[in-house]
Each structure stands twice: as C-alpha cells, then as structure tokens.
Design an enzyme around this catalytic site. Structure first.
Site, mmCIF file in Angstrom:
data_model
loop_
_atom_site.group_PDB
_atom_site.id
_atom_site.type_symbol
_atom_site.label_atom_id
_atom_site.label_comp_id
_atom_site.label_asym_id
_atom_site.label_seq_id
_atom_site.Cartn_x
_atom_site.Cartn_y
_atom_site.Cartn_z
ATOM 1 N N HIS A 7 2.749 0.826 -0.066
ATOM 2 C CA HIS A 7 3.526 0.144 0.975
ATOM 3 C C HIS A 7 3.913 -1.276 0.576
ATOM 4 C CE1 HIS A 7 5.326 -0.236 4.811
ATOM 5 N NE2 HIS A 7 4.588 0.676 5.426
ATOM 6 N N ASP B 206 8.813 0.709 2.028
ATOM 7 C CA ASP B 206 8.395 0.897 3.420
ATOM 8 C C ASP B 206 8.345 2.378 3.796
ATOM 9 O OD1 ASP B 206 10.189 -2.065 4.293
ATOM 10 O OD2 ASP B 206 8.046 -1.804 3.949
#
Lengths: 431, 325
Positions: free
Chosen positions: A403, A407
C-alpha cells in the site's frame, strides 16, 4: 518577462501552506496546464498547474520541500527560454561589481547594466535536435550534460535514449541490490540469546537464511494488503485442454502450465496497470519499463523465484519451454543469480495443495504478488432469474500489494482485469 | 495479375476507358496512325478511327484551347504532348482557362481532361526535351498533377484521371517507360493524394518523385548491406500531396531527404521540406536535406547529363551521411 511564483492561497481561511513536492525540476520546461508543484494545506494536497509554457526557476535560497510558509511567499519564477531569472541578474550584477571594482569614477553608471542581447547564447549549451529535445522532455533527461554522437555534434534522439537507459539501469541496480544488510540484520537478528538447542545445519541453509531475511524484510517494511476474488477459470481450463490435445496429436512435449498461462495474462494486465509494475525506492515510486514475471518454485533448498523475461511479448509455447527449463534448473540447483533477478511481479501457486485463498508475501523490491488457488468444479448460478446453474471450474486469486506504492482501488482494478482475462481469454489471446 | 511495361499499362488504361466511354478522344502530334512518339497510342487509331485519335498541327496553344472548349461542352479530351516541354506554349490556356473555369462558373462547367507527356533528364535529349514541370503545375490551384512510377500505378491513376471531373496533368518519366511490373487484372483505379511506401525502413526517409523513387530504392538496397534501413516514399501525385504519409514516416525515422531530378529552388523538395518543418518539427532528429538536379539548362553531352542529376551512388552517400549526422 519573469513571472513570480508565490505560495498560493488554498482556502478562504488559509494563512500558510507546505511545499510537498516540486514535480518539475529547476530549469525544466513546464507546459501550460502541467502540474509543477504539490502544496499541502488543511490536510489535502493540491496540484498547482502552470498557466503558461515556461521554464521553472526555483529561488536558490527559497523555502525547501517540507517547509511551511506564509501565503504569498516568493518561491521562484517562470521565465522564457534564454531569459534570466531576476535572482540570476542580481547574482551577475554582484559578481560584476566584485570582479570590476575599479570602474573609473566618471564612467557612466549605466554601463554596468548594459544588457548584451546575445549573452544568453553562450549559455544555451550544446545543440540538440527538435526530436531529441522532445524525447528528453518526455523522459526527463537533462540533455545539457550530454554530448552529441553524430558528425554534426548535435545531440540526437539516440544520445538521449542512451542516457535515459543508463539512468534506468542505474536505478534498477540500486533497487535490485541485495537487501540492505543493516535493515535485514535489525529485523531478523534477535538480541543475542543463549542457544536453546544446537541444530544441525541443514542442506541449503544459505538459501533458507536469504529467504528468512527477504521474507521478514518484506513483512516488516511493506504495508501489505491482500485482496481475494473467485474467478471462473473454465475457459482457461478448456484452453489448456485444447492445447494439450493438440500437443498430443502433433507430438509436441511442452504444454503451457497454468502458471505459464497466468504469467502471460498477468504481464499483459500489468502493462495496462503499470502502477502495480513498480517498486518503492528512496526517491519515490519507480515504475518499471519492462514486465518480468517471477514464478515461485518450491525446491529442496527452499523457495526460489526464477524470472520469465517479458512473457507479454512471447507465445505460450515459448513461455512454456523457457519456464520448464528455469524450473528444472531451480530444482537441480544450478540456476544462476541472473535468472532470478529483475523480476517486477511474482506469481505463486498453492493450488496443487488444495489451497484456495491465502496471503502471499511480497517479493521485494516488487510491489505485488498474485497467489493462485486450486481449480475446483463448483455449482454456480448462471442466471439468478431463471435459477439456472452450471458446474464450472472455479478458482480463488489472492493479490497482495504494497500500500506504500499503490492504493487499494487501482490494485482492485488490476485484479478485476485479471479476472476478466481469465474468464474471457480472447481478450488477451487476440493481442 | 500480369507483367506489363509502363507504356503498355498506360495504353491499356486509355484503350479500356475509350471503349467504355465514347466521350474520350485523344489529340496530339503524331498520335494517330503513327501511334505516338513513345507508342502511347499504338494500335488505337485502327480501333477508334481519326475522329477519336485526332492528329494536330504543331500549335499547342490552339489545340489545348480547343480541348478546353470540348471538355466544357461534355467531351473528355486527352492531349498527348510527347515531350511535355511543349506544354509551355499552352500555359495561358492551361492556367487561365483550364485550371480556373470550374471555379469561375461556380462549378456549372466541368473540366474533365488529361494532359500527358514525358518528363525527365535522360537519353541526351537536350534542354528542350528534358524538363520536369510538376513543381510549376503543383503551384496552380485547380490542377491535379500526377507522377506515377510503376506500371500498376500509371494504369490505375490514368483511369482515375479519365473518370474524374478535374483537369489532370499526367507526367511520365522517359526512363520509366520500358520498366516492367505487375499490373492487377480487372477494373481498378488508384486514388490521387495517396503516397505509396515503396520500401519500409526505420533509419531515414527518402522521398523520391518519378525516376528518383527507383534510384532511392536502388540506393536503399546498397545501404541495407551496411545495416541502414531506408524508408522510400513515392508520393505518386504532387498535387494533391499526401504529406500525412511522409510525416508518419518522419515520425518513425526522424530524418528526411527529398530526392528530385528537377531544379531545387521553389521546387517539390522545398514544399515537402516546409510542410514537414511545420508539422513534424519535433520529430526531426537532423536537418531536412534535399538532393536535386543542377540548377542549370540541361546539357546535351551524355557525361554532363549524367553528372547533373543525383546518381544512385550520390543518393546512397548522402543518405548514409544524413543517418550519421
């Protein structure tokens, strides 16, 4: 005319804001509408676009990245090609004043600011072709430092491309250098503790040690998130059965495995979703130009990941042959380091052990890994309204991504694209 | 598909169109019984008779004016000039009447006619029989100027010319006439304003016109041995000019040379160069080069004649230098 760049007011009540990032470098040509600055105020990062095409000049002693300044603070200038930024003019005057202090008293004072209209010419640096200039801007190459290879001395596209390739190679080398020892040591070496029991060193201990280091480094430095989805693999199953049938009839030995098929379709999906084909580096996200797929292979020495080069551009037959050789060398223990380097994404398959979904660990410095579950016949609803069901080959895909680099939404879109590729192989077979 | 010479392919187009359309007739000096100085109408007099293969006195302005009137009133004249240099005697009729009449009549009058003749330096024909005038005619609105280089193209483009409503100037290079090449069977036409990529390559683009297309191809063969891949483009018509294909090629190669036997100033090469400079500036990796015939009246002496036009060797050398630049 030089245009001042000041810290913009990002809201009615804003009094100050923070420079998050200059997305353009000092001296770089910024096109009208391009973002050159990211500014953070009130918890949101704003992209600041240029109203005109001009060269960005940053104030040498201006506020730095990360600094919070008052709205309206001068940050730099936009100037036209050949034009000097005001601070440069000031610097030059200062230099001139220093180097020529003995001006006779009756000399007209204006002579010191006599601007030579051609003075900038000498500063324009080497000649460059329009094409090379365009490519340099596209690739972000600082051409001022290059020398032209052609007979005319002009910098041509090939020179820029070579410089860009060299820069990428250097970056990749940095990224792919073995995990920084201090970090790894910090993570895995526990405080010196008395040995509880003396274990006999098993074969392949070195490999195990590397695996341990890499895995814990991944687990401790990445921000892993795993997404799972169930896909209908009937079409891929049929495809492979058809190839198998053909191979049997024509006596061909290499039949692509599911791993090979996935290597190709994942590589093609990565080309559409380059955000997943990236690495985190100290300078930010590095997107890879190439797509190389690592294949996790269980060997006696432990887990090894030989790398298929650019499977997107190869036929399934070629991939099958190359993969078979790589896997064989990995299992025999004579695979070279080079054959396990430069991967940009990894596939791992636990389907043969009746595993469905799992949480694979990212193979650093890559940003994501795809886990293949078992392919199993299930009754699925084809049409809810008519209550029509069918028996289909279903499998679970598990995508773990970092992450920090990407995203959730883009990662989910990438997984969705893979699902489409699995369910409708014509989408990629017709490429 | 059959193998025909350039001359025979063009003659087939004329023959087939004359059989199809009774409005077509041919005028010129020695194009009747004699069958044309370059055999352009050989055998047609026997087939179509003296009215449709009409021999004229040496009076270019007179018979071009006559043909312009015939075209306005519903016929389709073809004027065969042999050497196209003699077309210059009829410039007033061509530029002031033939090219402008559709516009002046707001399109009520049509001008379906073809002026054809041989161009090019070669065969010790001296300066009155060696001109290439595509640049001059391409400068005039209302004219279509075609320069086919292969038997297939000359047949297809001549057909297009005979089926259109506009005045067409068809220029045939002397040294291409006996070239043989495949010609498709059947009733095909070749459009104007659509360049042909005669050879694909990635290092440099060579745009030829008429005979220099062939010379560029030969130069490309030589350079291929050194690993230099030349893309050769045959524009086929200089008006309308298919600049898009040339731009696309330059986008790929970054380097452009225009090779033209004709004079350089204000010429075809200047036009291509200017358009690429405007629309393809950011694709250029080197200055655009031209290689043209000497800016001088054409000498009679064969050694001198050879010297003033770009040879295959000079083209190859110039392309080689451009790639290294």
């Amino acid at each position: 005319m030089a245009v001042e760049i000041v810290m913009p007011k990002l809201g009615w009540t804003a009094e100050e804001a923070t420079i998050t990032e200059w997305t353009k470098k000092d001296g770089e040509l910024v096109q009208r509408g391009e973002v050159y600055l990211l500014v953070e105020g009130d918890k949101s990062v704003n992209e600041i676009e240029s109203f005109e095409t001009a060269i960005l000049r940053l104030l040498p002693d201006g506020p730095k990245v990360g600094e919070t300044v008052k709205i309206g603070t001068l940050l730099g200038y936009f100037v036209q090609p050949g034009e000097r930024a005001p601070f440069e003019a000031a610097q030059m005057m200062a230099t001139q004043a220093q180097s020529a202090p003995s001006v006779t008293a009756d000399a007209p004072s204006l002579s010191t600011v006599d601007p030579d209209p051609y003075a900038g010419r000498d500063k324009r640096g080497p000649k460059i072709s329009p094409r090379a200039l365009r490519v340099a801007n596209e690739l972000g190459v600082d051409w001022q430092k290059l020398t032209g290879s052609g007979t005319s001395g002009r910098i041509v596209e090939a020179d820029v491309q070579a410089a860009a390739a060299a820069a990428v190679a250097a970056k990749v080398a940095v990224v792919q250098a073995p995990p920084a020892q201090p970090v790894a040591a910090q993570v895995i070496a526990p405080a010196p503790a008395p040995p509880i029991a003396r274990a006999t060193p098993a074969a392949g201990n070195a490999t195990r040690k590397t695996i341990a280091q890499r895995m814990s480094q991944s687990a401790h430095t990445t921000a892993p998130v795993t997404l799972t989805t169930e896909v209908d693999a009937s079409e891929v199953f049929k495809l492979r059965e058809a190839i198998k049938g053909d191979a049997k009839r024509s006596g061909v030995s290499s039949v692509p495995s599911y791993n090979d098929i996935f290597a190709k379709l994942v590589a093609l999906a990565l080309q559409e979703h380059p955000a997943l084909n990236a690495s985190w580096t100290d300078e930010g996200v590095l997107q890879h130009a190439h797509t190389n797929i690592g294949m996790a292979v269980q060997t006696e020495r432990g887990l090894l990941v030989p790398v298929l080069r650019n499977p997107a551009a190869k036929s399934l037959t070629v991939i099958a042959t190359e993969a078979a050789q790589l896997v064989e060398r990995a299992r025999n223990g004579n695979i070279s380091g080079d054959e396990m380097r430069s991967g940009t994404f990894t596939i791992t398959n636990l389907g043969m052990y009746d595993v469905d979904g799992f949480t694979p660990i990212i193979n650093l410095p890559e940003c994501a890994i795809l886990g293949l579950g078992r392919m199993v016949a299930k009754v699925v609803v084809i049409d809810e309204a008519t209550e029509k069901t069918a028996i289909r080959k279903m499998m679970t895909l598990s995508l773990t991504f970092d992450h920090r680099v990407v995203d959730g939404a883009p990662a989910a879109q990438f997984l969705q694209r893979i699902k489409q590729f699995v369910e409708q192989p014509y989408l990629w077979l017709t490429r | 598909m059959k193998e025909l010479t350039y001359t025979v392919a063009a003659r087939e187009a004329l023959d087939e169109e004359m059989a199809r359309d009774p409005r077509i007739f041919v005028m010129g000096e020695g194009i009747g019984k004699r069958g044309g100085n370059f055999n352009t109408t050989l055998g047609l007099y026997e087939k179509y008779g003296p009215t449709r293969l009409c021999d004229t006195p040496i009076s270019e302005r007179g018979f071009v004016g006559l043909a312009v009137g015939a075209a306005m009133s519903g016929s389709i004249p073809v004027i065969d000039f042999m050497m196209v240099d003699f077309i210059l005697d009829a410039m007033g009729e061509i530029i002031n009447q033939m090219a402008k009449m559709q516009y002046m009549s707001s399109g009520r009058l049509r001008m379906p006619m073809v002026l054809r003749g041989c161009i090019g330096i070669g065969g010790a024909a001296a300066t009155h029989h060696s001109g290439s005038y595509y640049s001059i005619f391409s400068n005039i609105p209302g004219l279509r100027v075609i320069v086919p280089t292969t038997p297939a193209d000359v047949k297809g483009m001549f057909r297009t010319a005979l089926r259109g409503n506009d005045p067409v100037i068809m220029l045939e290079h002397k040294n291409l006439l006996s070239n043989k090449g495949p010609v498709p069977d059947g009733d095909y036409t070749t459009p104007f304003g659509q360049a042909r990529i005669a050879r694909a390559g990635k290092h440099v683009t060579a745009v030829g016109v008429a005979l220099t297309v062939q010379k560029c191809l030969q130069a490309a063969d030589q350079l291929a041995k050194q690993g230099i891949e030349v893309e050769v483009i045959d524009p086929r018509s200089t008006s309308p000019l298919d600049i898009a294909t040339i731009l696309q090629s330059v986008k790929k190669t970054g380097r452009l040379m225009i090779v033209d036997d004709a004079f350089e100033p204000c010429g075809f090469g200047a036009e291509v160069s200017a358009q690429v400079g405007t629309h393809g500036f950011d694709d250029l990796d080197a200055p655009i080069r031209r290689l043209s015939g000497a800016f001088a009246p054409t000498p009679y002496s064969p050694p001198l004649e050879n010297e003033i036009v770009p040879s295959v060797e000079r083209i190859a050398a110039a392309l080689g230098e451009l790639v290294k630049e």
